[in-house]
Scaffold this motif. Structure first.
Motif, PDB file in Angstrom:
ATOM      1  N   TRP A  50       0.828  -1.203   0.000  1.00 21.67           N
ATOM      2  CA  TRP A  50       0.000   0.000   0.000  1.00 21.67           C
ATOM      3  C   TRP A  50       0.867   1.260   0.000  1.00 21.67           C
ATOM      4  CZ3 TRP A  50      -4.560   1.992  -0.957  1.00 21.67           C
ATOM      5  CH2 TRP A  50      -4.913   3.223  -0.393  1.00 21.67           C
ATOM      6  N   ASP A  51       1.867   1.282   0.848  1.00 20.06           N
ATOM      7  CA  ASP A  51       2.753   2.454   0.902  1.00 20.06           C
ATOM      8  C   ASP A  51       3.443   2.685  -0.440  1.00 20.06           C
ATOM      9  OD1 ASP A  51       2.071   2.780   3.546  1.00 20.06           O
ATOM     10  OD2 ASP A  51       3.910   1.861   4.343  1.00 20.06           O
ATOM     11  N   THR A  52       3.829   1.605  -1.108  1.00 21.91           N
ATOM     12  CA  THR A  52       4.477   1.731  -2.414  1.00 21.91           C
ATOM     13  C   THR A  52       3.507   2.274  -3.452  1.00 21.91           C
ATOM     14  OG1 THR A  52       5.999  -0.087  -1.923  1.00 21.91           O
ATOM     15  CG2 THR A  52       5.691   0.482  -4.239  1.00 21.91           C
ATOM     16  N   LEU A  53       2.274   1.777  -3.433  1.00 17.85           N
ATOM     17  CA  LEU A  53       1.280   2.269  -4.385  1.00 17.85           C
ATOM     18  C   LEU A  53       1.010   3.760  -4.170  1.00 17.85           C
ATOM     19  CD1 LEU A  53      -0.796   1.756  -6.643  1.00 17.85           C
ATOM     20  CD2 LEU A  53      -2.436   1.100  -4.850  1.00 17.85           C
ATOM     21  N   VAL A  54       0.871   4.174  -2.915  1.00 15.86           N
ATOM     22  CA  VAL A  54       0.622   5.586  -2.600  1.00 15.86           C
ATOM     23  C   VAL A  54       1.789   6.447  -3.075  1.00 15.86           C
ATOM     24  CG1 VAL A  54       0.347   7.240  -0.711  1.00 15.86           C
ATOM     25  CG2 VAL A  54      -0.926   5.088  -0.674  1.00 15.86           C
ATOM     26  N   ALA A  55       3.012   6.001  -2.785  1.00 20.69           N
ATOM     27  CA  ALA A  55       4.188   6.760  -3.208  1.00 20.69           C
ATOM     28  C   ALA A  55       4.312   6.778  -4.726  1.00 20.69           C
ATOM     29  CB  ALA A  55       5.449   6.145  -2.584  1.00 20.69           C
ATOM     30  N   GLY A  56       3.961   5.673  -5.375  1.00 25.86           N
ATOM     31  CA  GLY A  56       4.010   5.620  -6.834  1.00 25.86           C
ATOM     32  C   GLY A  56       3.031   6.582  -7.470  1.00 25.86           C
ATOM     33  N   LEU A  57       1.831   6.649  -6.913  1.00 29.01           N
ATOM     34  CA  LEU A  57       0.850   7.610  -7.431  1.00 29.01           C
ATOM     35  C   LEU A  57       1.350   9.043  -7.243  1.00 29.01           C
ATOM     36  CD1 LEU A  57      -2.469   5.944  -6.231  1.00 29.01           C
ATOM     37  CD2 LEU A  57      -1.884   6.496  -8.598  1.00 29.01           C
ATOM     38  N   ALA A  58       1.976   9.314  -6.108  1.00 25.39           N
ATOM     39  CA  ALA A  58       2.525  10.651  -5.879  1.00 25.39           C
ATOM     40  C   ALA A  58       3.588  10.976  -6.922  1.00 25.39           C
ATOM     41  CB  ALA A  58       3.096  10.741  -4.467  1.00 25.39           C
ATOM     42  N   ALA A  63      -2.766  11.672  -6.142  1.00 24.96           N
ATOM     43  CA  ALA A  63      -2.962  11.099  -4.811  1.00 24.96           C
ATOM     44  C   ALA A  63      -3.965   9.964  -4.934  1.00 24.96           C
ATOM     45  CB  ALA A  63      -3.483  12.158  -3.840  1.00 24.96           C
ATOM     46  N   VAL A  64      -3.995   9.087  -3.934  1.00 18.97           N
ATOM     47  CA  VAL A  64      -4.962   7.984  -3.966  1.00 18.97           C
ATOM     48  C   VAL A  64      -6.384   8.528  -4.060  1.00 18.97           C
ATOM     49  CG1 VAL A  64      -5.859   5.998  -2.709  1.00 18.97           C
ATOM     50  CG2 VAL A  64      -3.433   6.455  -2.669  1.00 18.97           C
ATOM     51  N   GLY A  65      -6.634   9.633  -3.380  1.00 24.04           N
ATOM     52  CA  GLY A  65      -7.967  10.217  -3.411  1.00 24.04           C
ATOM     53  C   GLY A  65      -8.406  10.703  -4.779  1.00 24.04           C
ATOM     54  N   ASP A  66      -7.456  10.825  -5.715  1.00 21.75           N
ATOM     55  CA  ASP A  66      -7.788  11.275  -7.071  1.00 21.75           C
ATOM     56  C   ASP A  66      -8.244  10.146  -7.976  1.00 21.75           C
ATOM     57  OD1 ASP A  66      -6.888  13.826  -6.331  1.00 21.75           O
ATOM     58  OD2 ASP A  66      -4.830  13.398  -6.995  1.00 21.75           O
ATOM     59  N   VAL A  67      -8.059   8.895  -7.548  1.00 17.81           N
ATOM     60  CA  VAL A  67      -8.329   7.754  -8.436  1.00 17.81           C
ATOM     61  C   VAL A  67      -9.808   7.707  -8.783  1.00 17.81           C
ATOM     62  CG1 VAL A  67      -8.278   5.240  -8.654  1.00 17.81           C
ATOM     63  CG2 VAL A  67      -6.363   6.443  -7.567  1.00 17.81           C
ATOM     64  N   TYR A  68     -10.091   7.608 -10.074  1.00 23.27           N
ATOM     65  CA  TYR A  68     -11.471   7.595 -10.569  1.00 23.27           C
ATOM     66  C   TYR A  68     -12.040   6.178 -10.638  1.00 23.27           C
ATOM     67  CZ  TYR A  68     -15.326   8.012 -13.945  1.00 23.27           C
ATOM     68  OH  TYR A  68     -16.538   7.936 -14.581  1.00 23.27           O
ATOM     69  N   GLY A  69     -11.208   5.210 -11.004  1.00 24.20           N
ATOM     70  CA  GLY A  69     -11.694   3.841 -11.128  1.00 24.20           C
ATOM     71  C   GLY A  69     -10.556   2.840 -11.069  1.00 24.20           C
ATOM     72  N   VAL A  70     -10.928   1.580 -10.830  1.00 21.48           N
ATOM     73  CA  VAL A  70      -9.980   0.465 -10.791  1.00 21.48           C
ATOM     74  C   VAL A  70     -10.518  -0.643 -11.697  1.00 21.48           C
ATOM     75  CG1 VAL A  70      -8.902  -1.317  -9.373  1.00 21.48           C
ATOM     76  CG2 VAL A  70      -9.260   0.978  -8.425  1.00 21.48           C
ATOM     77  N   VAL A  71      -9.718  -1.014 -12.682  1.00 19.95           N
ATOM     78  CA  VAL A  71     -10.069  -2.121 -13.565  1.00 19.95           C
ATOM     79  C   VAL A  71      -9.201  -3.303 -13.157  1.00 19.95           C
ATOM     80  CG1 VAL A  71     -10.311  -2.902 -15.944  1.00 19.95           C
ATOM     81  CG2 VAL A  71     -10.520  -0.459 -15.409  1.00 19.95           C
ATOM     82  N   HIS A  80      -6.034  -7.897  -7.288  1.00 18.31           N
ATOM     83  CA  HIS A  80      -7.275  -7.350  -6.735  1.00 18.31           C
ATOM     84  C   HIS A  80      -7.123  -6.922  -5.283  1.00 18.31           C
ATOM     85  CE1 HIS A  80     -11.476  -6.714  -6.274  1.00 18.31           C
ATOM     86  NE2 HIS A  80     -11.813  -7.893  -5.802  1.00 18.31           N
ATOM     87  N   GLY A  81      -5.999  -7.279  -4.645  1.00 18.50           N
ATOM     88  CA  GLY A  81      -5.884  -7.173  -3.196  1.00 18.50           C
ATOM     89  C   GLY A  81      -6.148  -5.815  -2.587  1.00 18.50           C
ATOM     90  N   LEU A  82      -5.604  -4.752  -3.201  1.00 18.70           N
ATOM     91  CA  LEU A  82      -5.728  -3.412  -2.621  1.00 18.70           C
ATOM     92  C   LEU A  82      -6.937  -2.632  -3.146  1.00 18.70           C
ATOM     93  CD1 LEU A  82      -1.979  -2.314  -2.509  1.00 18.70           C
ATOM     94  CD2 LEU A  82      -3.493  -2.656  -0.538  1.00 18.70           C
ATOM     95  N   SER A  83      -7.790  -3.278  -3.914  1.00 20.55           N
ATOM     96  CA  SER A  83      -8.932  -2.566  -4.506  1.00 20.55           C
ATOM     97  C   SER A  83      -9.819  -1.915  -3.454  1.00 20.55           C
ATOM     98  CB  SER A  83      -9.769  -3.530  -5.357  1.00 20.55           C
ATOM     99  OG  SER A  83      -9.014  -4.067  -6.407  1.00 20.55           O
ATOM    100  N   ALA A  89     -10.422   4.989   0.028  1.00 17.46           N
ATOM    101  CA  ALA A  89      -9.697   6.258   0.082  1.00 17.46           C
ATOM    102  C   ALA A  89     -10.167   7.260  -0.967  1.00 17.46           C
ATOM    103  CB  ALA A  89      -8.203   5.997  -0.104  1.00 17.46           C
ATOM    104  N   SER A  90     -10.795   6.788  -2.032  1.00 20.13           N
ATOM    105  CA  SER A  90     -11.090   7.677  -3.162  1.00 20.13           C
ATOM    106  C   SER A  90     -12.543   7.701  -3.609  1.00 20.13           C
ATOM    107  CB  SER A  90     -10.240   7.252  -4.368  1.00 20.13           C
ATOM    108  OG  SER A  90     -10.600   5.940  -4.785  1.00 20.13           O
ATOM    109  N   GLY A  91     -13.304   6.675  -3.240  1.00 15.49           N
ATOM    110  CA  GLY A  91     -14.661   6.555  -3.784  1.00 15.49           C
ATOM    111  C   GLY A  91     -14.669   5.995  -5.194  1.00 15.49           C
ATOM    112  N   ALA A  92     -13.526   5.476  -5.667  1.00 18.20           N
ATOM    113  CA  ALA A  92     -13.429   4.946  -7.027  1.00 18.20           C
ATOM    114  C   ALA A  92     -14.311   3.714  -7.194  1.00 18.20           C
ATOM    115  CB  ALA A  92     -11.976   4.572  -7.330  1.00 18.20           C
ATOM    116  N   TRP A  93     -14.788   3.509  -8.409  1.00 16.75           N
ATOM    117  CA  TRP A  93     -15.476   2.256  -8.731  1.00 16.75           C
ATOM    118  C   TRP A  93     -14.436   1.157  -8.960  1.00 16.75           C
ATOM    119  CZ3 TRP A  93     -13.569   0.987 -13.442  1.00 16.75           C
ATOM    120  CH2 TRP A  93     -13.276   2.007 -14.358  1.00 16.75           C
ATOM    121  N   VAL A  94     -14.852  -0.094  -8.758  1.00 23.17           N
ATOM    122  CA  VAL A  94     -14.001  -1.256  -8.981  1.00 23.17           C
ATOM    123  C   VAL A  94     -14.727  -2.189  -9.939  1.00 23.17           C
ATOM    124  CG1 VAL A  94     -12.890  -3.276  -7.938  1.00 23.17           C
ATOM    125  CG2 VAL A  94     -12.919  -1.084  -6.707  1.00 23.17           C
TER     126      VAL A  94
END
Length: 342
Positions: A50-58, A63-71, A80-83, A89-94
């Motif tokens: 999770w920390d790596t994904l957050v840092a990667g998005l930065a 930011a994680v809160g900016d994510v619109y969707g997850v495919v 699928h683990g962190l979906s 964190a974002s309200g994104a659809w999955v």
């Protein structure tokens, strides 16, 4: 240390680690859209991942809160683990294909004792020795199934349709085999580097540059339908080979070109393996005995308990293909059932 790669045209990837796994990492793709980034897969549900994904998005300027969707290409936990955490964190659809969504739902709803009883019966029928099955009988007393409570998707990936990525053209292609609901995703846009071919392909685990994906069984304890996952996989490979994308963006290892060439290699590999299994089936063997004799990445004695279950599942998938092709058959009246080459 976070590794982010820019693939051009508003597509980047983040190497999200998989704890204690030889695969090392999952490539989570970050696709820019008119409504914010959309992720293709998310990585393993682990604090470090999770920390790596957050840092990667930065590092991608988001930011994680900016994510619109997850495919999600398929339901395995390194995809699928962190979906759920991303959605929280974002309200994104999955989004997930219906066949894999059914597996997720079944994993969440099936009582642990029912699942372990089913697994013990399956392994016994495959010829597994009692010392291998016994731990599953003990496990029936557990109240939970560790790692088997992934997020339920709120959208269904419909094969052939464009996904909801504003300003982008991302089309779902159903590629069953590795899992029943695995999908590849075709980005129907001109490649930014002008490579020859038709767009780019997010291939999940279906098409990897150097690894042959596992083909196993994902069955409903209450459904007796006999599936042919290896046949599904081979058919799906040929369909992707005809697509001829300019570049393949897989979930592991590295990007590559010449998808048709890689498809030919995999088709040849599986035919070679089936021929080798027929040679082993010159004598009647149970699925367990066949798995013991198959070639793996380490000796059978070094394969841990859980991985042996996966190996037997793959052996059964190959047996089903041989039976369907009329190249092998079960021996009538055998218990546990044994198979022999025809």
């Amino acid at each position: 240390m976070v590794t982010v790669s820019d693939h051009g045209g508003g597509v980047r990837s983040v190497r999200v680690p998989i704890p204690d796994n030889p695969l090392g990492h999952t490539l989570v793709y970050v696709v820019d859209t008119g409504r914010g980034p959309v992720l293709v897969d998310t990585g393993w549900d682990d604090p470090g991942s999770w920390d790596t994904l957050v840092a990667g998005l930065a590092a991608c300027g988001a930011a994680v809160g900016d994510v619109y969707g997850v495919v999600v290409t398929h339901h395995h936990p390194d995809h699928h683990g962190l979906s759920a955490r991303v959605r929280e964190a974002s309200g994104a659809w999955v989004a997930l294909h219906a066949a894999d969504a059914a597996i997720v739902r079944r994993a969440r709803e099936t009582r642990p004792e029912r699942w372990f009883t089913y697994m013990a019966a399956k392994l016994t029928a495959a010829g597994a020795p009692e010392e291998h099955v016994a731990p599953l009988r003990v496990a029936r007393r557990r109240r939970t199934l560790p790692g088997l409570s992934p997020a339920l998707p709120d959208r269904e990936i419909v094969p052939g349709e464009l996904l909801d990525l504003p300003g982008r053209r991302l089309r779902a292609i159903w590629t069953p085999g590795h899992t029943p609901g695995h999908v590849c995703l075709h980005l129907e846009e001109e490649h930014p580097a002008q490579l020859a071919g038709q767009g780019r392909l997010f291939s999940g685990d279906h098409l990897l540059p150097e690894i042959t994906p596992h083909i196993g069984l994902y069955e409903d304890p209450d459904n007796a339908t006999v599936t042919d996952p290896l046949g599904d996989y081979l058919d799906s490979l040929e369909r992707i080979g005809r697509l001829t994308p300019a570049e393949v963006l897989p979930a592991h290892q590295h990007t590559f070109t010449d998808a048709p060439g890689r498809v030919r290699e995999l088709l040849a590999h599986h035919e070679e393996r089936l021929v080798g299994l027929l040679a082993l089936l010159a004598e009647p063997l149970t699925p367990w005995q066949l798995a013991e004799r198959m070639e793996w990445n380490r000796p059978w004695g070094d394969i841990p308990h859980g991985s042996r279950n996966i190996a037997v599942s793959e052996a059964e998938a190959h047996l089903r293909r041989l039976v369907k092709q009329g190249r092998a058959e079960p021996v009538a009246g055998s218990e546990p059932v044994v198979y022999v080459a025809v």
